[in-house]
Design a protein around this motif. Sequence first.
Motif, PDB file in Angstrom:
ATOM      1  N   GLU A  70      -1.763  -0.725  -3.476  1.00  0.00           N
ATOM      2  CA  GLU A  70      -2.563  -0.456  -3.527  1.00  0.00           C
ATOM      3  C   GLU A  70      -2.717   0.953  -3.020  1.00  0.00           C
ATOM      4  OE1 GLU A  70      -6.300  -0.482   0.154  1.00  0.00           O
ATOM      5  OE2 GLU A  70      -5.281  -2.497  -1.014  1.00  0.00           O
TER       6      GLU A  70
ATOM      7  N   ALA B 111      -5.945   1.499   5.436  1.00  0.00           N
ATOM      8  CA  ALA B 111      -6.056   0.350   4.152  1.00  0.00           C
ATOM      9  C   ALA B 111      -5.004  -0.973   4.629  1.00  0.00           C
ATOM     10  CB  ALA B 111      -5.120   0.359   2.702  1.00  0.00           C
TER      11      ALA B 111
ATOM     12  N   GLY C  92      -5.211   7.177   5.388  1.00  0.00           N
ATOM     13  CA  GLY C  92      -6.118   5.943   3.941  1.00  0.00           C
ATOM     14  C   GLY C  92      -4.512   5.207   3.885  1.00  0.00           C
ATOM     15  N   VAL C  93      -3.792   5.304   4.593  1.00  0.00           N
ATOM     16  CA  VAL C  93      -3.298   3.943   4.620  1.00  0.00           C
ATOM     17  C   VAL C  93      -2.576   3.101   5.745  1.00  0.00           C
ATOM     18  CG1 VAL C  93      -0.342   3.590   4.327  1.00  0.00           C
ATOM     19  CG2 VAL C  93      -1.298   5.133   2.571  1.00  0.00           C
TER      20      VAL C  93
ATOM     21  N   ARG D 172       1.048   5.925  -0.730  1.00  0.00           N
ATOM     22  CA  ARG D 172       0.096   6.253  -0.930  1.00  0.00           C
ATOM     23  C   ARG D 172      -0.246   7.931  -2.398  1.00  0.00           C
ATOM     24  NH1 ARG D 172       1.393  10.452   3.601  1.00  0.00           N
ATOM     25  NH2 ARG D 172       0.205  12.638   2.469  1.00  0.00           N
TER      26      ARG D 172
ATOM     27  N   ALA E 149      -3.824   4.574  -1.836  1.00  0.00           N
ATOM     28  CA  ALA E 149      -4.615   5.462  -0.350  1.00  0.00           C
ATOM     29  C   ALA E 149      -4.467   7.117  -0.465  1.00  0.00           C
ATOM     30  CB  ALA E 149      -4.568   4.606   0.388  1.00  0.00           C
ATOM     31  N   GLN E 150      -4.879   8.165  -0.079  1.00  0.00           N
ATOM     32  CA  GLN E 150      -5.148   8.851   0.192  1.00  0.00           C
ATOM     33  C   GLN E 150      -4.529   9.360   1.337  1.00  0.00           C
ATOM     34  OE1 GLN E 150      -5.715  10.872  -2.152  1.00  0.00           O
ATOM     35  NE2 GLN E 150      -5.269  12.944  -0.265  1.00  0.00           N
TER      36      GLN E 150
ATOM     37  N   VAL F  98       0.673  -1.368  -0.002  1.00  0.00           N
ATOM     38  CA  VAL F  98       0.058   0.061   0.754  1.00  0.00           C
ATOM     39  C   VAL F  98       1.096   1.233  -0.372  1.00  0.00           C
ATOM     40  CG1 VAL F  98      -1.622   1.435   0.761  1.00  0.00           C
ATOM     41  CG2 VAL F  98      -1.763  -1.357   1.697  1.00  0.00           C
TER      42      VAL F  98
END
Length: 369
Positions: A220, A231, A227-228, A184, A222-223, A182
């Motif tokens: 993946e 996730a 978000g990270v 950013r 993630a914001q 995951v």
Amino acid sequence: MKISRIAQVGAIAAVAALALAGCASNEGGGGTTDPSAATGLSGEIAAGGASSQEVAVNTWVAGFQTANPEVTITYDAAGSGAGRESFQAGAFPFAGSDRAFTTDEIAEGPFDACVDGSGIVQLPTYISPIAVIFNLEGVDTLNLDAATIAGLFSGDIANWNDPAIAELNPDATLPDLAVTPVHRADDSGTTENFTDYLFQAAPDAWTAEPDGVWPLTSGEAAQGTSGVVSAVSGGNGTVGYADASRAAEEGLSTVAVQVGEEFVEYSPEAAAAIVDASPFEEGRTEGDLAIALERTSDEAGVYPIVLVSYMIACEEYADAAVAPVVKGFLEYIASAEGQDAAAGAAGSAPISDSLRDQINSAIALIAAE
């Protein structure tokens, strides 16, 4: 030739002394470090930037507004890239960023909140390890070297029972499970610091140059930091990177990183150690305190995946009303009280006394037109 920050202290000691002495006489007494002492400053400022230091900034705002009840500061943790762009456009009078503006970016400008021709100050006031976080049922911690970490994020290591991981963790029960890296989605100083570590420490396994934008299409996205973290915590077999304060807050499993012959877990002390061992970047102005981190150090107890997050402001503001509030706030951030408050709330590493002297000298450059 690189000059260590310790060596540079003597060269500016006189300026630092003047800056510290002048704090008490600064307009409204904005240099005070006692949150209970009213300073007479007033105004509203909207700023923003790095999400990594959001907890610290909220703590600093609370302390500063206690001392200055007529001041309101808001901070939008939209990411380092957004913060720098908004500062350049004049939407923010100061910004937080997990990397400094480069000399080329400064030369290109413009910085609309500043007087034409004004320099900027870049202050390394937030130091924190970046944790490699993962969620793997039954595994609380892993020992990994730089090449293996690079392999997890590049996709070259696609399964958690890969021999490269097993060899470094003979006592761990590693599942036959796909790795889900995951990263950013936004332009992030945390990403730039993390990829800088991979580029320096594992050049054979990671060839993409450091960048705030994730350089690969795999994995993946993630914001933001939140978000990270979300996730990674919400999946099984996930791995990511985030400011260590958030990793501790969420109770995520973390990696001990190989340094020399030992594996070092993140800590504020280990993060501070590598910063104090690193020089300033060459070609910078007096108030531009960008640090060139030595990611490949093999000194005992050093944690190499660290971010230094900056507060960035104008040397000379076009709006005379903004300058004293920004200056006072930055003085509080750099103070021992401000640094200790952030350490307690966010787990960051307080800056050293020598670095504080240099930061105060840079803050002393801030003036209104």
